[in-house]
Design a protein around this motif. Sequence first.
Motif, PDB file in Angstrom:
ATOM      1  N   VAL A   1       0.721  -1.069   0.061  1.00  0.00           N
ATOM      2  CA  VAL A   1       0.079  -0.111   0.179  1.00  0.00           C
ATOM      3  C   VAL A   1       0.950   1.306   0.083  1.00  0.00           C
ATOM      4  CG1 VAL A   1      -1.495   1.407   1.374  1.00  0.00           C
ATOM      5  CG2 VAL A   1      -1.882  -1.037   1.069  1.00  0.00           C
ATOM      6  N   LEU A   2       2.048   1.256   0.957  1.00  0.00           N
ATOM      7  CA  LEU A   2       2.848   2.198   0.801  1.00  0.00           C
ATOM      8  C   LEU A   2       3.652   2.561  -0.351  1.00  0.00           C
ATOM      9  CD1 LEU A   2       4.429   1.925   4.509  1.00  0.00           C
ATOM     10  CD2 LEU A   2       2.270   3.411   3.736  1.00  0.00           C
ATOM     11  N   VAL A   3       4.063   1.611  -1.107  1.00  0.00           N
ATOM     12  CA  VAL A   3       4.796   1.796  -2.061  1.00  0.00           C
ATOM     13  C   VAL A   3       3.996   2.189  -3.385  1.00  0.00           C
ATOM     14  CG1 VAL A   3       6.255   0.402  -3.854  1.00  0.00           C
ATOM     15  CG2 VAL A   3       6.486   0.036  -1.452  1.00  0.00           C
ATOM     16  N   VAL A   4       2.856   1.640  -3.509  1.00  0.00           N
ATOM     17  CA  VAL A   4       1.839   2.227  -4.365  1.00  0.00           C
ATOM     18  C   VAL A   4       1.535   3.893  -4.388  1.00  0.00           C
ATOM     19  CG1 VAL A   4      -0.657   1.964  -5.336  1.00  0.00           C
ATOM     20  CG2 VAL A   4       0.692  -0.173  -4.800  1.00  0.00           C
ATOM     21  N   TYR A   5       1.391   4.217  -3.220  1.00  0.00           N
ATOM     22  CA  TYR A   5       1.296   5.579  -2.865  1.00  0.00           C
ATOM     23  C   TYR A   5       2.324   6.164  -3.443  1.00  0.00           C
ATOM     24  CZ  TYR A   5       1.434   9.869  -0.471  1.00  0.00           C
ATOM     25  OH  TYR A   5       1.833  11.169  -0.026  1.00  0.00           O
ATOM     26  N   LEU A   6       3.577   5.804  -2.976  1.00  0.00           N
ATOM     27  CA  LEU A   6       4.801   6.758  -3.577  1.00  0.00           C
ATOM     28  C   LEU A   6       4.820   6.475  -4.957  1.00  0.00           C
ATOM     29  CD1 LEU A   6       7.405   5.425  -0.691  1.00  0.00           C
ATOM     30  CD2 LEU A   6       6.246   7.441  -0.812  1.00  0.00           C
ATOM     31  N   LEU A   7       4.567   5.320  -5.613  1.00  0.00           N
ATOM     32  CA  LEU A   7       4.844   5.098  -7.172  1.00  0.00           C
ATOM     33  C   LEU A   7       3.929   6.060  -7.777  1.00  0.00           C
ATOM     34  CD1 LEU A   7       6.068   3.991  -9.540  1.00  0.00           C
ATOM     35  CD2 LEU A   7       4.504   1.866  -8.986  1.00  0.00           C
ATOM     36  N   THR A   8       2.568   6.226  -7.406  1.00  0.00           N
ATOM     37  CA  THR A   8       1.634   6.845  -7.965  1.00  0.00           C
ATOM     38  C   THR A   8       1.662   8.284  -7.916  1.00  0.00           C
ATOM     39  OG1 THR A   8       0.018   5.097  -7.523  1.00  0.00           O
ATOM     40  CG2 THR A   8      -0.809   7.170  -8.482  1.00  0.00           C
ATOM     41  N   LYS A   9       2.244   8.889  -6.676  1.00  0.00           N
ATOM     42  CA  LYS A   9       2.661  10.215  -6.410  1.00  0.00           C
ATOM     43  C   LYS A   9       3.642  10.536  -7.349  1.00  0.00           C
ATOM     44  CE  LYS A   9       5.046  11.448  -2.711  1.00  0.00           C
ATOM     45  NZ  LYS A   9       5.769  11.944  -1.532  1.00  0.00           N
ATOM     46  N   GLU A  10       4.598  10.050  -7.491  1.00  0.00           N
ATOM     47  CA  GLU A  10       5.657  10.320  -8.529  1.00  0.00           C
ATOM     48  C   GLU A  10       5.260  10.314  -9.971  1.00  0.00           C
ATOM     49  OE1 GLU A  10       9.094  10.998  -8.181  1.00  0.00           O
ATOM     50  OE2 GLU A  10       8.461  10.936  -5.917  1.00  0.00           O
ATOM     51  N   VAL A  11       4.182   9.406 -10.456  1.00  0.00           N
ATOM     52  CA  VAL A  11       3.476   9.509 -11.656  1.00  0.00           C
ATOM     53  C   VAL A  11       2.613  10.778 -11.786  1.00  0.00           C
ATOM     54  CG1 VAL A  11       2.260   8.316 -13.276  1.00  0.00           C
ATOM     55  CG2 VAL A  11       4.166   7.183 -12.116  1.00  0.00           C
ATOM     56  N   LYS A  12       1.782  10.876 -10.921  1.00  0.00           N
ATOM     57  CA  LYS A  12       0.801  12.052 -10.858  1.00  0.00           C
ATOM     58  C   LYS A  12       0.652  12.949  -9.838  1.00  0.00           C
ATOM     59  CE  LYS A  12      -2.807  13.796 -13.019  1.00  0.00           C
ATOM     60  NZ  LYS A  12      -2.551  14.379 -14.410  1.00  0.00           N
ATOM     61  N   SER A  13      -0.002  12.548  -8.741  1.00  0.00           N
ATOM     62  CA  SER A  13      -0.106  13.383  -7.695  1.00  0.00           C
ATOM     63  C   SER A  13      -0.212  12.831  -6.374  1.00  0.00           C
ATOM     64  CB  SER A  13      -1.267  14.219  -8.112  1.00  0.00           C
ATOM     65  OG  SER A  13      -2.436  13.705  -8.039  1.00  0.00           O
ATOM     66  N   VAL A  14      -0.339  13.448  -5.365  1.00  0.00           N
ATOM     67  CA  VAL A  14      -0.519  12.845  -3.921  1.00  0.00           C
ATOM     68  C   VAL A  14      -1.805  12.255  -4.051  1.00  0.00           C
ATOM     69  CG1 VAL A  14      -1.005  13.193  -1.400  1.00  0.00           C
ATOM     70  CG2 VAL A  14       0.981  14.276  -2.636  1.00  0.00           C
ATOM     71  N   GLY A  15      -3.070  13.067  -4.318  1.00  0.00           N
ATOM     72  CA  GLY A  15      -4.385  12.566  -4.349  1.00  0.00           C
ATOM     73  C   GLY A  15      -4.611  11.150  -5.213  1.00  0.00           C
ATOM     74  N   ALA A  16      -4.036  11.158  -6.274  1.00  0.00           N
ATOM     75  CA  ALA A  16      -3.927   9.846  -7.088  1.00  0.00           C
ATOM     76  C   ALA A  16      -3.157   8.850  -6.447  1.00  0.00           C
ATOM     77  CB  ALA A  16      -3.238   9.967  -8.411  1.00  0.00           C
ATOM     78  N   GLY A  17      -2.146   8.922  -5.546  1.00  0.00           N
ATOM     79  CA  GLY A  17      -1.657   7.982  -4.681  1.00  0.00           C
ATOM     80  C   GLY A  17      -2.399   7.594  -3.655  1.00  0.00           C
ATOM     81  N   LEU A  18      -3.013   8.512  -2.863  1.00  0.00           N
ATOM     82  CA  LEU A  18      -3.916   8.150  -1.921  1.00  0.00           C
ATOM     83  C   LEU A  18      -5.146   7.137  -2.297  1.00  0.00           C
ATOM     84  CD1 LEU A  18      -4.108  11.341   0.080  1.00  0.00           C
ATOM     85  CD2 LEU A  18      -2.985   9.263   0.612  1.00  0.00           C
ATOM     86  N   VAL A  19      -5.684   7.663  -3.602  1.00  0.00           N
ATOM     87  CA  VAL A  19      -6.887   6.544  -4.156  1.00  0.00           C
ATOM     88  C   VAL A  19      -6.140   5.264  -4.527  1.00  0.00           C
ATOM     89  CG1 VAL A  19      -8.625   6.574  -5.956  1.00  0.00           C
ATOM     90  CG2 VAL A  19      -8.022   8.517  -4.724  1.00  0.00           C
ATOM     91  N   ALA A  20      -5.045   5.314  -5.088  1.00  0.00           N
ATOM     92  CA  ALA A  20      -4.363   3.977  -5.783  1.00  0.00           C
ATOM     93  C   ALA A  20      -4.029   3.121  -4.468  1.00  0.00           C
ATOM     94  CB  ALA A  20      -3.184   4.204  -6.510  1.00  0.00           C
ATOM     95  N   ALA A  21      -3.781   3.755  -3.303  1.00  0.00           N
ATOM     96  CA  ALA A  21      -3.245   3.128  -2.270  1.00  0.00           C
ATOM     97  C   ALA A  21      -4.400   2.429  -1.758  1.00  0.00           C
ATOM     98  CB  ALA A  21      -2.428   3.888  -1.188  1.00  0.00           C
TER      99      ALA A  21
END
Length: 712
Positions: A133-153
């Motif tokens: 969950v944490l890694v998906v958040y970090l990966l998605t945040k790098e690709v798009k944004s913090v909000g997208a990272g939280l939803v993906a996580a």
Amino acid sequence: MARALLDKMGLGSMSQAKKETLVQMTILSVACLLSFAVRLFSVLRFESVIHEFDPYFNYRTTKQLVENGYYEFHNWFDDRAWYPLGRIIGGTIYPGLMVTAAAVYNVLNFFNITVNIRNVCVFLAPLFSSFTVLVVYLLTKEVKSVGAGLVAASMIAIVPGYISRSVAGSYDNEGIAIFCMLLTYYTWIKAAKTGSIAWSLSCALAYFYMVSSWGGYVFLINLIPLHVLTLMITGRFSHRIYVAYCIMYSVGTILSMQIPFVGFAPVETSEHMAALGVFGLCQIYAFVTYLRANMSPGNFNVLFRTVVTFALTAVGLTFGVATFLGKIAPWTGRFYSLLDPSYAKNNIPIIASVSEHQPTTWASFYFDLQLLVFMFPVGLYYCFRELTDANIFVILYSVTSIYFAGVMVRLMLVLAPIMCIMSGIGISTTLSIYMKNIESENTAQPQGGKGSKKKSTDYPIKSEIATVIVTVVTIFLTTFVFHCTWVTSEAYSSPSIVLAARGHDGNRIIFDDFREAYNWLKFNTPENAKVMSWWDYGYQLTAMANRTIIVDNNTWNNTHISRVGQAMASPEDHSYTIMKELDVDYVLVIFGGMSGYSSDDINKFLWMIRIGGSTPEGAHIKESDYYSSSGEYKVDKDASKAMHNSLMYKMCYYRFGEIMTEQGKPTGYDRVRNQEIGNKDFELDVVEEAFTSEHWIVRIYKVKDMANRGTQ
């Protein structure tokens, strides 16, 4: 009201940035806890128990590691597997899972937290799902944004496609491998963005952890070079990419070769040649860039054409000669089956016989992904709108994983994370756009002037449309949560070792036949007894019954497995010869005709026939001989003579003709095949019944000794 609540909590004086950080940490913490908790259904309903088949081998090897240390584990020769061949454990496994579990166990014991190694194995996958969950958040945040990272996580925490391999008790390589894979992707994107040596080394270390954990690392070592090659073709290659890839590939390859099971494969096998080729291209690209900067255009063009022609010729000749001499191994059967789904069925039946190697149906995509199937294209669209190096990487990951997941249902596990990432990007971006429309409409104060009139007529229903969109997305997310919870509870939280069903009165019935039978073998047979079964049950037999087995789930020796298939498919006299050749003492079969258990050996029997007939010794076994005259696979009176006379048929249906399984049905009615068996009155000549479990799911037969000479 919200401000008053924050004041009461002492948070009213916090800055906006700190409040946002607090919300992010809260969401991530809840997602991690939810990810762990939702995977505990099986423990709550049954008990803390290892699931499926392969996890029992992993558990047994982990016990060996914990009890005897890494040196003994690395050099362990297992004489209870693949009798009489045996198996060198240290050189035939990916040790990352076992080392990780042993490390957790030792750390807990260091702090005087007493825990059994079995419980560490049971809860390891849920623990690593929280890390994922944490890694998906970090990966998605790098690709798009913090909000997208939280939803993906939040999505990866509960998506069934990932839960299927990470519930409590699912102690398999994939339980930690998905975390390793996404960690490698995250560190790669950071390295590609920054060109940092530190991030590149981190990527190499993450890749090493992935290689030590799962054979699926081949997907990574082809996807990252594909990303680099795409950046070259699109003119986006830079010094940062050069530094990142060269360090990651060189250090990662050297580290991966330290795994005994991998060895020199990264420089010898075809699956790794693309990574090596791209590494060479990087050197050529850098050299060409240097020459272009220091030569006139005319001289550079002449030299470039000459060097490229010579280099391509040399590489082609080297690759061809090395392949011809056997220095570069061809693709494996499993790799061919990914490129050509029909390859395994036509050439390697042992691979095709595994249910998780079958192509994925559309229903399975929806069952395991639900809402993500529809939101994935939205996220893909937003990535194409803003092409960056990171976005190109996740696009390539999306396309390749969709293809491979369609070819093999097992690889749905690889697809699930990127579906969550893309859906997180799509949902976050969509909500951000339309929430702004709602907020702007609510904050607008009509003043009655010309400007306000123009604004209201330009977008007459902007707020209403935004409200509808946000409401629909919210409803979809709610149904996604309910769907994921239901699938996890009903489909992915039942250990195959313990079965459950509902009786006519609605009460739950527990079928514990497997452990009952394994315990019978453990306490009622000689310690050196050899047990023959189909390869599916080999790992469980050695781990739970502690008996020597002929074949197991490693499936490394097709000839040996074929021999077992021939014994099962042949008449008793021929089977007896094979069993004595293999020094078999007991034969174990799984039968579901009494209980309705459909994953029994009669339903797997056609694969035994195909694999048994795939070697020269089994040339007499023809699949067509086991079909009825109408070409159907039957067990009733229309079944073929070869079917009725086979050892498998007789061991499964021995004494079954005396049993009434359903009211209103004749005796010998098979509840799985929905047929009355055709051969009820027969005796066994070369084996004798030794044990039948409570619900007849497991049946064990003792092989009779050969008669003395001169006796009848």
